[in-house]
Design an enzyme around this catalytic site. Structure first.
Site, PDB file in Angstrom:
ATOM      1  N   GLY A  30      -1.659  -8.488  -0.204  1.00 31.17           N
ATOM      2  CA  GLY A  30      -0.944  -7.235  -0.018  1.00 31.17           C
ATOM      3  C   GLY A  30      -0.669  -6.541  -1.338  1.00 31.17           C
ATOM      4  O   GLY A  30      -0.045  -7.109  -2.235  1.00 31.17           O
ATOM      5  N   GLY A  32       1.100  -3.730  -1.590  1.00 23.83           N
ATOM      6  CA  GLY A  32       2.177  -2.770  -1.311  1.00 23.83           C
ATOM      7  C   GLY A  32       3.225  -2.866  -2.410  1.00 23.83           C
ATOM      8  O   GLY A  32       2.938  -3.301  -3.532  1.00 23.83           O
ATOM      9  N   PHE A  33       4.456  -2.483  -2.070  1.00 22.81           N
ATOM     10  CA  PHE A  33       5.522  -2.474  -3.080  1.00 22.81           C
ATOM     11  C   PHE A  33       5.736  -3.856  -3.692  1.00 22.81           C
ATOM     12  O   PHE A  33       5.875  -3.994  -4.901  1.00 22.81           O
ATOM     13  CB  PHE A  33       6.823  -1.967  -2.457  1.00 22.81           C
ATOM     14  N   GLY A  34       5.787  -4.897  -2.844  1.00 25.35           N
ATOM     15  CA  GLY A  34       6.078  -6.236  -3.336  1.00 25.35           C
ATOM     16  C   GLY A  34       4.899  -6.835  -4.089  1.00 25.35           C
ATOM     17  O   GLY A  34       5.054  -7.342  -5.210  1.00 25.35           O
ATOM     18  N   VAL A  98      -7.287 -10.416   5.081  1.00 28.79           N
ATOM     19  CA  VAL A  98      -7.066 -11.868   5.142  1.00 28.79           C
ATOM     20  C   VAL A  98      -6.871 -12.228   6.617  1.00 28.79           C
ATOM     21  O   VAL A  98      -5.945 -11.752   7.264  1.00 28.79           O
ATOM     22  CB  VAL A  98      -5.825 -12.279   4.310  1.00 28.79           C
ATOM     23  N   GLU A 189      13.792  12.236   9.232  1.00 29.78           N
ATOM     24  CA  GLU A 189      13.016  13.034   8.274  1.00 29.78           C
ATOM     25  C   GLU A 189      11.823  13.692   8.966  1.00 29.78           C
ATOM     26  O   GLU A 189      11.485  14.843   8.704  1.00 29.78           O
ATOM     27  CB  GLU A 189      12.556  12.149   7.111  1.00 29.78           C
ATOM     28  N   ASP A 319       8.892  -7.047   3.312  1.00 25.08           N
ATOM     29  CA  ASP A 319       9.134  -6.941   4.759  1.00 25.08           C
ATOM     30  C   ASP A 319       8.749  -8.217   5.492  1.00 25.08           C
ATOM     31  O   ASP A 319       9.251  -8.503   6.576  1.00 25.08           O
ATOM     32  CB  ASP A 319       8.305  -5.780   5.343  1.00 25.08           C
ATOM     33  N   ALA A 334      11.794  -0.559   0.466  1.00 25.24           N
ATOM     34  CA  ALA A 334      10.974  -0.689  -0.736  1.00 25.24           C
ATOM     35  C   ALA A 334      11.708  -1.381  -1.901  1.00 25.24           C
ATOM     36  O   ALA A 334      11.133  -2.266  -2.543  1.00 25.24           O
ATOM     37  CB  ALA A 334      10.461   0.687  -1.157  1.00 25.24           C
TER      38      ALA A 334
HETATM   39  C1  LIG Z   1       7.051   5.783   7.467  1.00 23.35           C
HETATM   40  C2  LIG Z   1       7.841   4.864   6.582  1.00 23.35           C
HETATM   41  C3  LIG Z   1       8.860   5.398   5.793  1.00 23.35           C
HETATM   42  C4  LIG Z   1       9.593   4.556   4.964  1.00 23.35           C
HETATM   43  N1  LIG Z   1      10.574   5.123   4.194  1.00 23.35           N
HETATM   44  C5  LIG Z   1      11.258   4.337   3.323  1.00 23.35           C
HETATM   45  C6  LIG Z   1      12.219   4.906   2.446  1.00 23.35           C
HETATM   46  O1  LIG Z   1      12.469   6.134   2.471  1.00 23.35           O
HETATM   47  N2  LIG Z   1      12.856   4.082   1.575  1.00 23.35           N
HETATM   48  C7  LIG Z   1      12.592   2.730   1.528  1.00 23.35           C
HETATM   49  O2  LIG Z   1      13.169   2.039   0.700  1.00 23.35           O
HETATM   50  N3  LIG Z   1      11.709   2.177   2.357  1.00 23.35           N
HETATM   51  C8  LIG Z   1      11.025   2.931   3.251  1.00 23.35           C
HETATM   52  N4  LIG Z   1      10.107   2.369   4.089  1.00 23.35           N
HETATM   53  C9  LIG Z   1       9.940   0.898   4.081  1.00 23.35           C
HETATM   54  C10 LIG Z   1       9.089   0.439   2.918  1.00 23.35           C
HETATM   55  O3  LIG Z   1       7.911   1.193   2.866  1.00 23.35           O
HETATM   56  C11 LIG Z   1       8.785  -1.034   3.105  1.00 23.35           C
HETATM   57  O4  LIG Z   1       9.988  -1.750   3.156  1.00 23.35           O
HETATM   58  C12 LIG Z   1       7.925  -1.565   1.965  1.00 23.35           C
HETATM   59  O5  LIG Z   1       6.665  -0.925   1.976  1.00 23.35           O
HETATM   60  C13 LIG Z   1       7.730  -3.071   2.084  1.00 23.35           C
HETATM   61  O6  LIG Z   1       6.933  -3.492   1.020  1.00 23.35           O
HETATM   62  P1  LIG Z   1       5.961  -4.742   1.202  1.00 23.35           P
HETATM   63  O7  LIG Z   1       5.338  -4.987  -0.125  1.00 23.35           O
HETATM   64  O8  LIG Z   1       6.673  -5.848   1.868  1.00 23.35           O
HETATM   65  O9  LIG Z   1       4.857  -4.243   2.240  1.00 23.35           O
HETATM   66  P2  LIG Z   1       3.902  -2.968   2.193  1.00 23.35           P
HETATM   67  O10 LIG Z   1       4.322  -2.022   1.155  1.00 23.35           O
HETATM   68  O11 LIG Z   1       3.819  -2.493   3.604  1.00 23.35           O
HETATM   69  O12 LIG Z   1       2.503  -3.584   1.761  1.00 23.35           O
HETATM   70  C14 LIG Z   1       1.821  -4.523   2.546  1.00 23.35           C
HETATM   71  C15 LIG Z   1       0.369  -4.477   2.164  1.00 23.35           C
HETATM   72  O13 LIG Z   1      -0.281  -5.608   2.755  1.00 23.35           O
HETATM   73  C16 LIG Z   1      -1.558  -5.218   3.251  1.00 23.35           C
HETATM   74  N5  LIG Z   1      -1.915  -6.163   4.303  1.00 23.35           N
HETATM   75  C17 LIG Z   1      -1.234  -6.467   5.424  1.00 23.35           C
HETATM   76  N6  LIG Z   1      -1.863  -7.421   6.136  1.00 23.35           N
HETATM   77  C18 LIG Z   1      -2.981  -7.714   5.429  1.00 23.35           C
HETATM   78  C19 LIG Z   1      -4.050  -8.612   5.660  1.00 23.35           C
HETATM   79  N7  LIG Z   1      -4.083  -9.420   6.724  1.00 23.35           N
HETATM   80  N8  LIG Z   1      -5.073  -8.662   4.759  1.00 23.35           N
HETATM   81  C20 LIG Z   1      -5.051  -7.852   3.653  1.00 23.35           C
HETATM   82  N9  LIG Z   1      -4.054  -6.986   3.402  1.00 23.35           N
HETATM   83  C21 LIG Z   1      -3.033  -6.924   4.270  1.00 23.35           C
HETATM   84  C22 LIG Z   1      -1.331  -3.793   3.724  1.00 23.35           C
HETATM   85  O14 LIG Z   1      -2.544  -3.068   3.742  1.00 23.35           O
HETATM   86  C23 LIG Z   1      -0.350  -3.255   2.685  1.00 23.35           C
HETATM   87  O15 LIG Z   1      -1.014  -2.611   1.626  1.00 23.35           O
HETATM   88  C24 LIG Z   1       9.337   3.174   4.936  1.00 23.35           C
HETATM   89  C25 LIG Z   1       8.326   2.635   5.727  1.00 23.35           C
HETATM   90  C26 LIG Z   1       7.580   3.479   6.536  1.00 23.35           C
HETATM   91  C27 LIG Z   1       6.485   2.900   7.382  1.00 23.35           C
END
Ligand SMILES: Cc1cc2nc3c(=O)[nH]c(=O)nc-3n(C[C@H](O)[C@H](O)[C@H](O)COP(=O)(O)OP(=O)(O)OC[C@H]3O[C@@H](n4cnc5c(N)ncnc54)[C@H](O)[C@@H]3O)c2cc1C
Length: 432
Positions: A30, A32-34, A98, A189, A319, A334
């Site tokens: 992943g 994403g943010f984390g 994955v 929003e 998450d 995030a």
């Molecule tokens: C529409 C929306 C608005 C939001 N607004 C806010 C906000 O205003 N403020 C705030 O703080 N938070 C907000 N959030 C929440 C925030 O985006 C999440 O809490 C944050 O992205 C979590 O980070 P993460 O690294 O856990 O996962 P993510 O950032 O979701 O990253 C997960 C990554 O894992 C990848 N992935 C998943 N499964 C697989 C797999 N099997 N194989 C390969 N790759 C995979 C995905 O493609 C993704 O890139 C919002 C979320 C959404 C959906």
């Protein structure tokens, strides 16, 4: 590519010329943010990092609704992972899904073959949770990735084209009824942004369009909006939506949607061609296949040091992870994912040096939600703001958090253009 850590290569695969083959492999699932913060935290560590994501880009999800409502283009809120981490010499990126994790053999199953790791950081995030309700995601719209946002943008704009071609008033009313489900920040929003798209922009594209023909519902199953905010801000957000002609209905839980009719729990129905589901997120599917203990919403239970119980080489963050602090789960936001990503990187290095690991302590940076131009609510500890000041805070915080100078500049120019000229540059229908 026969690089160490490539699928099929494994931890014992041939060492690369610079000796990286001797370093332990840290796989991060992943970007994403984390995952991105964890990868950066390991930039100077004596490890080989393999970052895997099904997409080739990092996505700034908080602004997804602006892509869906034609305010921003996809490239404004996403950035290729390879360009973000271009300077990090100890990192390889794989764009791949994955499919499974074998904790015993320490391998990830990818379409191209198995990838062996010494350490694993699972940062797979969440996915839309429709709670199994009939038709909600089949006929409605989630908002989790760029595809979702583009699909919704095309659909929203196309409803106005269809409405322009019908004389049937009932048909027109159904086409121009937009139902947003979920009174959290995303729903609020999104409803506010649709209202502004219609009232400030589309009325000029469609001179026949009477604002009264357009109906925007925001349905919330509980009795308040923005549950994490202080009650006065919840009421303020409700009033701000009211001023934008968004009809907020409390205690209204959706039961089903068939693409034409919304059915509420209790049997009430109303016609609407659009249902936007902003009512729930759960942990990504991959977490169900980890074979680890799961808590609410499928999140995997971790120790305070963010490790899987009994598996010190595996960290789960963001998450995807479930950890309680002061009796409450760390929120799915995030800042929590970013802070956990940094700590997972730091703790992994402590593990390598055989030092004690640090427990995670969430530092809440505050809450923000915008309802539209000049209107937002903000809460930092006990201090609350609403209206213009909160809106400026919202703009500034989101601009700063966006990754990449280019994106920040383009978004700033876009917002300024929209603000002064009441325009939305991205109102293209690219597919039906
Ligand atoms: C529409 C929306 C608005 C939001 N607004 C806010 C906000 O205003 N403020 C705030 O703080 N938070 C907000 N959030 C929440 C925030 O985006 C999440 O809490 C944050 O992205 C979590 O980070 P993460 O690294 O856990 O996962 P993510 O950032 O979701 O990253 C997960 C990554 O894992 C990848 N992935 C998943 N499964 C697989 C797999 N099997 N194989 C390969 N790759 C995979 C995905 O493609 C993704 O890139 C919002 C979320 C959404 C959906």
């Amino acid at each position: 590519v026969a690089a160490r850590g490539a699928p099929g290569g494994g931890a014992d695969a041939a060492a690369s010329a610079d000796g990286d083959g001797l370093r332990p492999v840290v796989a991060i699932v992943g970007a994403g943010f984390g995952g991105l913060r964890a990868a950066r935290a390991l930039a100077q560590a004596p490890v080989r990092v393999v970052l895997i994501d099904r997409h080739n880009h990092h996505l700034f999800q908080p602004l997804l609704y602006q892509v869906a409502t034609a305010g921003l283009a996809p490239a404004d809120i996403a950035q290729p992972v390879r360009s973000i981490l271009a300077g990090q010499r100890n990192l390889d990126f794989h764009m791949a899904e994955v499919q499974a994790v074998d904790l015993g053999r320490r391998t990830l199953k990818l379409p191209a073959g198995d990838l062996a790791y010494d350490y694993l950081i699972v940062a797979a995030g969440g996915q839309t949770n429709d709670f199994g309700l009939a038709g909600v995601l089949r006929h409605g719209f989630g908002l989790k990735d760029l595809q979702d946002a583009l699909r919704l943008r095309n659909h929203l704009l196309y409803q106005f084209e269809l409405a322009a071609q019908t004389d049937d008033r009932r048909e027109c009313a159904a086409l121009l009824t937009f139902t947003v489900v979920g009174g959290g920040p995303t729903g609020v929003e999104c409803a506010g942004a649709i209202s502004e798209l219609v009232r400030l922009v589309l009325v000029r594209d469609y001179p026949w369009l009477d604002q009264a023909d357009v109906c925007i519902w925001l349905l919330e199953a509980a009795d308040r909006l923005l549950p994490a905010f202080a009650p006065p801000l919840q009421r303020a957000a409700w009033q701000m939506l009211g001023r934008r002609h968004v009809h907020v209905r409390f205690n209204a839980a959706v039961d089903a949607f068939d693409g034409a009719t919304v059915t509420l729990r209790g049997g009430e129905t109303f016609p609407s061609r659009t249902l936007i589901w902003a009512a729930g997120i759960r942990a990504a599917d991959l977490l169900n296949r980890l074979g680890a203990e799961q808590a609410r919403l499928g999140r995997v239970v971790v120790t305070p040091t963010l490790q899987l119980p009994g598996r010190p080489e595996v960290f789960v963050i963001g998450d995807a992870a479930y950890l309680e602090q002061d009796g409450q789960p760390v929120p799915m936001v995030a800042p929590a994912a970013i802070q956990q990503g940094r700590l997972a990187g730091e703790n992994l290095q402590r593990l390598l040096r055989r030092e004690a690991l640090k427990p995670f302590v969430y530092r809440d940076p505050g809450l923000l939600a915008t309802i539209g131009r000049n209107d937002a609510v903000a809460q930092f500890g006990r201090r609350t703001f609403r209206g213009f000041l909160a809106w400026v805070l919202w703009l500034s915080v989101h601009l700063v958090q966006l990754i990449g100078f280019r994106n920040r500049l383009v978004v700033l120019i876009n917002w300024a253009w929209d603000y002064f000229f009441y325009d939305r540059a991205s109102r293209l229908i690219t597919s039906r």
